[in-house]
Design a protein around this motif. Structure first.
Motif, PDB file in Angstrom:
ATOM      1  N   ARG A  61       0.849  -1.193   0.000  1.00 26.08           N
ATOM      2  CA  ARG A  61       0.000   0.000   0.000  1.00 26.08           C
ATOM      3  C   ARG A  61       0.884   1.242   0.000  1.00 26.08           C
ATOM      4  N   HIS A  62       0.471   2.227  -0.784  1.00 22.08           N
ATOM      5  CA  HIS A  62       1.158   3.506  -0.798  1.00 22.08           C
ATOM      6  C   HIS A  62       0.167   4.604  -0.462  1.00 22.08           C
ATOM      7  N   TYR A  63       0.652   5.585   0.239  1.00 18.96           N
ATOM      8  CA  TYR A  63      -0.159   6.731   0.622  1.00 18.96           C
ATOM      9  C   TYR A  63       0.531   8.011   0.181  1.00 18.96           C
ATOM     10  N   ALA A  64      -0.259   8.979  -0.252  1.00 17.31           N
ATOM     11  CA  ALA A  64       0.231  10.332  -0.470  1.00 17.31           C
ATOM     12  C   ALA A  64      -0.131  11.126   0.778  1.00 17.31           C
ATOM     13  N   ILE A  65       0.888  11.684   1.403  1.00 22.13           N
ATOM     14  CA  ILE A  65       0.713  12.447   2.642  1.00 22.13           C
ATOM     15  C   ILE A  65       1.079  13.900   2.377  1.00 22.13           C
ATOM     16  N   ALA A  66       0.240  14.827   2.822  1.00 22.58           N
ATOM     17  CA  ALA A  66       0.556  16.254   2.767  1.00 22.58           C
ATOM     18  C   ALA A  66       1.064  16.669   4.141  1.00 22.58           C
ATOM     19  N   ALA A  68       9.231  15.282  10.767  1.00 19.16           N
ATOM     20  CA  ALA A  68       7.990  14.528  10.600  1.00 19.16           C
ATOM     21  C   ALA A  68       8.179  13.396   9.592  1.00 19.16           C
ATOM     22  N   LEU A  69       8.887  13.648   8.498  1.00 14.01           N
ATOM     23  CA  LEU A  69       9.157  12.582   7.536  1.00 14.01           C
ATOM     24  C   LEU A  69       9.891  11.425   8.205  1.00 14.01           C
ATOM     25  N   GLY A  70      10.860  11.759   9.062  1.00 12.66           N
ATOM     26  CA  GLY A  70      11.583  10.716   9.787  1.00 12.66           C
ATOM     27  C   GLY A  70      10.671   9.938  10.715  1.00 12.66           C
ATOM     28  N   ALA A  71       9.765  10.634  11.376  1.00  9.76           N
ATOM     29  CA  ALA A  71       8.843   9.974  12.308  1.00  9.76           C
ATOM     30  C   ALA A  71       7.831   9.102  11.574  1.00  9.76           C
ATOM     31  N   ILE A  72       7.395   9.537  10.410  1.00  8.46           N
ATOM     32  CA  ILE A  72       6.413   8.764   9.638  1.00  8.46           C
ATOM     33  C   ILE A  72       7.052   7.468   9.148  1.00  8.46           C
ATOM     34  N   GLY A  73       8.247   7.573   8.597  1.00 10.66           N
ATOM     35  CA  GLY A  73       8.943   6.394   8.081  1.00 10.66           C
ATOM     36  C   GLY A  73       8.318   5.869   6.802  1.00 10.66           C
ATOM     37  N   GLY A  74       8.993   4.923   6.171  1.00 11.59           N
ATOM     38  CA  GLY A  74       8.489   4.312   4.953  1.00 11.59           C
ATOM     39  C   GLY A  74       8.445   5.244   3.766  1.00 11.59           C
ATOM     40  N   VAL A  75       9.193   6.346   3.824  1.00 11.71           N
ATOM     41  CA  VAL A  75       9.135   7.345   2.759  1.00 11.71           C
ATOM     42  C   VAL A  75       9.776   6.793   1.485  1.00 11.71           C
ATOM     43  N   ILE A 115       4.486   7.383   0.914  1.00  9.39           N
ATOM     44  CA  ILE A 115       5.025   6.414   1.868  1.00  9.39           C
ATOM     45  C   ILE A 115       4.464   5.031   1.555  1.00  9.39           C
ATOM     46  N   ALA A 116       5.221   4.017   1.947  1.00  9.88           N
ATOM     47  CA  ALA A 116       4.767   2.627   1.860  1.00  9.88           C
ATOM     48  C   ALA A 116       4.392   2.200   3.272  1.00  9.88           C
ATOM     49  N   SER A 143      -3.189   3.984  -2.436  1.00  6.86           N
ATOM     50  CA  SER A 143      -3.108   3.197  -3.669  1.00  6.86           C
ATOM     51  C   SER A 143      -4.291   2.265  -3.892  1.00  6.86           C
ATOM     52  N   GLU A 144      -5.123   2.074  -2.894  1.00  9.01           N
ATOM     53  CA  GLU A 144      -6.259   1.167  -3.060  1.00  9.01           C
ATOM     54  C   GLU A 144      -7.565   1.888  -3.339  1.00  9.01           C
ATOM     55  N   GLY A 145      -7.483   3.182  -3.675  1.00  5.13           N
ATOM     56  CA  GLY A 145      -8.679   3.904  -4.095  1.00  5.13           C
ATOM     57  C   GLY A 145      -9.267   4.799  -3.034  1.00  5.13           C
ATOM     58  N   ALA A 146     -10.580   4.709  -2.862  1.00  4.75           N
ATOM     59  CA  ALA A 146     -11.300   5.581  -1.934  1.00  4.75           C
ATOM     60  C   ALA A 146     -11.565   4.855  -0.618  1.00  4.75           C
TER      61      ALA A 146
END
Length: 164
Positions: free
Chosen positions: A8-13, A32-39, A65-66, A106-109
């Motif tokens: 799964r991939h997510y677009a994060i703002a 924050a990018l470091g804390a989120i991880g999976g970038v 992110i993954a 990545s899986e839609g809505a």
């Protein structure tokens, strides 16, 4: 987008316009990018005018992110990161040390109480579409079928020209 389909991939703002525990707004985004991880990829940081009552300019960024988390689980983790970074609920669109939003996945809505993906307002926000187009221009909005670059172009055409 060329991303593996088995993850799964997510677009994060990401957005910030106040200094916090990690420094100024740009440093808050990096932390924050470091804390989120999976970038997988992150856009350059852009500085934009505030929306609403805040007078401070925002540092904005987008990241792909993954994650194997469900959208509600990821949202809960992002809200936890916001709290750990010192974000407190306050005035809508007011100054904040960090703002993390799920824009697409990545899986839609997805629609559940407290979470709608795609983010309901992302199509009208250049400060989201600009950085997102830099890293995922061909990602399609699952509701309109339009690519991010097309949504950005449409919004650019709709915005009034700023005096130069």
């Amino acid at each position: 987008m060329g991303l593996p389909s088995n993850v799964r991939h997510y677009a994060i703002a990401l957005g910030a316009n106040r200094a916090g525990r990690h420094g100024g707004p740009v440093k808050m985004l990096a932390a924050a990018l470091g804390a989120i991880g999976g970038v997988v990829v992150a856009s350059p940081v852009s500085i934009t005018a505030p929306l609403g009552p805040s007078i401070r300019r925002y540092a904005n960024q987008a990241a792909i992110i993954a994650s194997d988390e469900s959208p509600p689980d990821l949202l809960a983790r992002l809200k936890g990161i916001e709290r750990a970074f010192g974000r407190r609920r306050g005035q809508r669109w007011g100054a904040r040390v960090i703002d993390l939003d799920i824009i697409l996945w990545s899986e839609g809505a997805w629609d559940s109480p407290g979470l709608t993906v795609p983010h309901p307002a992302f199509r009208d926000r250049m400060f989201v579409l600009d950085p997102l187009a830099a890293i995922a221009a061909d990602w399609r909005d699952p509701l309109t079928g339009l690519r991010i670059r097309h949504l950005r172009h449409r919004l650019m055409r709709a915005l009034p020209l700023m005096p130069g």
